[in-house]
Motif scaffolding. Structure first.
Motif, PDB file in Angstrom:
ATOM      1  N   GLY A  84       0.825  -1.180   0.000  1.00 23.03           N
ATOM      2  CA  GLY A  84       0.000   0.000   0.000  1.00 23.03           C
ATOM      3  C   GLY A  84       0.872   1.247   0.000  1.00 23.03           C
ATOM      4  O   GLY A  84       2.089   1.178   0.165  1.00 23.03           O
ATOM      5  N   PRO A  85       0.273   2.431  -0.115  1.00 26.72           N
ATOM      6  CA  PRO A  85       1.040   3.675  -0.168  1.00 26.72           C
ATOM      7  C   PRO A  85       1.867   3.928   1.089  1.00 26.72           C
ATOM      8  O   PRO A  85       2.961   4.501   1.007  1.00 26.72           O
ATOM      9  CB  PRO A  85      -0.042   4.734  -0.369  1.00 26.72           C
ATOM     10  N   GLU A  86       1.364   3.500   2.248  1.00 29.59           N
ATOM     11  CA  GLU A  86       2.126   3.679   3.485  1.00 29.59           C
ATOM     12  C   GLU A  86       3.449   2.932   3.451  1.00 29.59           C
ATOM     13  O   GLU A  86       4.429   3.318   4.099  1.00 29.59           O
ATOM     14  CB  GLU A  86       1.312   3.215   4.701  1.00 29.59           C
ATOM     15  N   ALA A  87       3.480   1.836   2.674  1.00 28.87           N
ATOM     16  CA  ALA A  87       4.705   1.046   2.586  1.00 28.87           C
ATOM     17  C   ALA A  87       5.830   1.850   1.947  1.00 28.87           C
ATOM     18  O   ALA A  87       7.002   1.705   2.320  1.00 28.87           O
ATOM     19  CB  ALA A  87       4.454  -0.224   1.779  1.00 28.87           C
ATOM     20  N   GLY A  88       5.492   2.716   0.986  1.00 28.63           N
ATOM     21  CA  GLY A  88       6.506   3.559   0.371  1.00 28.63           C
ATOM     22  C   GLY A  88       7.061   4.580   1.350  1.00 28.63           C
ATOM     23  O   GLY A  88       8.268   4.843   1.378  1.00 28.63           O
ATOM     24  N   VAL A  89       6.187   5.160   2.154  1.00 22.96           N
ATOM     25  CA  VAL A  89       6.622   6.106   3.189  1.00 22.96           C
ATOM     26  C   VAL A  89       7.533   5.385   4.175  1.00 22.96           C
ATOM     27  O   VAL A  89       8.579   5.918   4.597  1.00 22.96           O
ATOM     28  CB  VAL A  89       5.407   6.715   3.907  1.00 22.96           C
ATOM     29  N   ASP A  90       7.157   4.170   4.553  1.00 19.08           N
ATOM     30  CA  ASP A  90       7.940   3.387   5.507  1.00 19.08           C
ATOM     31  C   ASP A  90       9.329   3.077   4.949  1.00 19.08           C
ATOM     32  O   ASP A  90      10.339   3.231   5.645  1.00 19.08           O
ATOM     33  CB  ASP A  90       7.188   2.092   5.814  1.00 19.08           C
ATOM     34  N   LEU A  91       9.395   2.659   3.681  1.00 19.14           N
ATOM     35  CA  LEU A  91      10.687   2.354   3.073  1.00 19.14           C
ATOM     36  C   LEU A  91      11.550   3.602   2.981  1.00 19.14           C
ATOM     37  O   LEU A  91      12.752   3.569   3.279  1.00 19.14           O
ATOM     38  CB  LEU A  91      10.484   1.732   1.687  1.00 19.14           C
TER      39      LEU A  91
END
Length: 247
Positions: A20-27
């Motif tokens: 999901g989009p949050e995964a990109g922020v997390d990475l």
């Protein structure tokens, strides 16, 4: 003494996200943290941060049911990677399931190199001498079939899977919809961890590290941390020539 790379000569890093989009922020956050750790006390702020380009594509969220949506997901992935590769030197995909396309992306000969999370995990297990590990992720990942980016991992370690793959798959859906700190999500994930026999568990889904872990055993390894470390390290290298970047 470490040689400080000049910001203008450093390799550029890309992130593909949306599932999901949050995964990109997390990475991205973990790349910044890994980069800061490399500099240590010599870190001077903005000029020592990596240059990062992020493409967040909601259509990639169809990867949760990849077998049913392969054609559409691949078209979105190919389009996104092709556009991103014109702006970066190395890139990672903030979704374990979408790393299924690593071989197809490599075959495109793009002017940027994908850093496959499966390769990063394999190298980590070899470096740490880990011979048995539990694999936790979405159903396409845990099935260990043609849709799994980790299908070759049993060649390098003994793989344990949770008893109920569908239950963990639903936990991931619930994290996407309600967040990782929902009490029942935390409790259900805690039960999965408690059922494992392996001493080490790979959190091979970008939603799982968003759940607060209440157990120290098994040792939970966030594969996003491993990918972030690899990308941060590559960002410190000189920019490759565009002619050879896709080789």
């Amino acid at each position: 003494m470490r040689v400080r790379p000049h910001y203008a000569s450093r390799s550029r890093i890309g992130i593909i996200t949306g599932s999901g989009p949050e995964a990109g922020v997390d990475l991205w956050s973990k790349i910044l943290r890994a980069n800061r750790q490399w500099f240590g006390e010599d870190y001077r702020g903005d000029l020592d941060a990596p240059e990062v380009v992020i493409f967040s594509v909601p259509e990639l969220g169809l990867s949760m049911e990849l077998a049913a949506n392969d054609a559409q997901v691949w078209q979105a992935m190919q389009r996104t990677a092709t556009a991103l590769a014109e702006q970066v030197d190395y890139y990672g995909i903030a979704c374990n399931t979408l790393n299924h396309y690593a071989d197809r992306l490599a075959a495109l000969g793009l002017p940027a190199q994908l850093v496959s999370v499966a390769d990063v995990v394999r190298d980590f297990l070899a470096d740490q001498g880990i011979a048995r590990v539990a694999l936790l992720g979405a159903r396409p990942v845990m099935d260990m079939g043609p849709w799994s980016a980790y299908r070759s991992l049993p060649q390098y370690a003994d793989i344990e899977l949770p008893a109920d793959l569908d239950a963990l798959h639903q936990v991931i859906y619930d994290v996407k919809q309600r967040g990782g700190d929902a009490p029942d999500v935390v409790a259900r994930f805690d039960a999965v961890l408690g059922s494992l026999r392996a001493d080490v568990a790979l959190l091979a889904c970008t939603e799982l590290p968003l759940i607060p872990c209440r157990r120290d055993i098994p040792r939970a390894i966030d594969v996003t941390d491993l990918l972030a470390s690899a990308l941060a390290r590559l960002s410190l290298t000189p920019r490759p020539s565009r002619a050879g970047a896709g080789a």
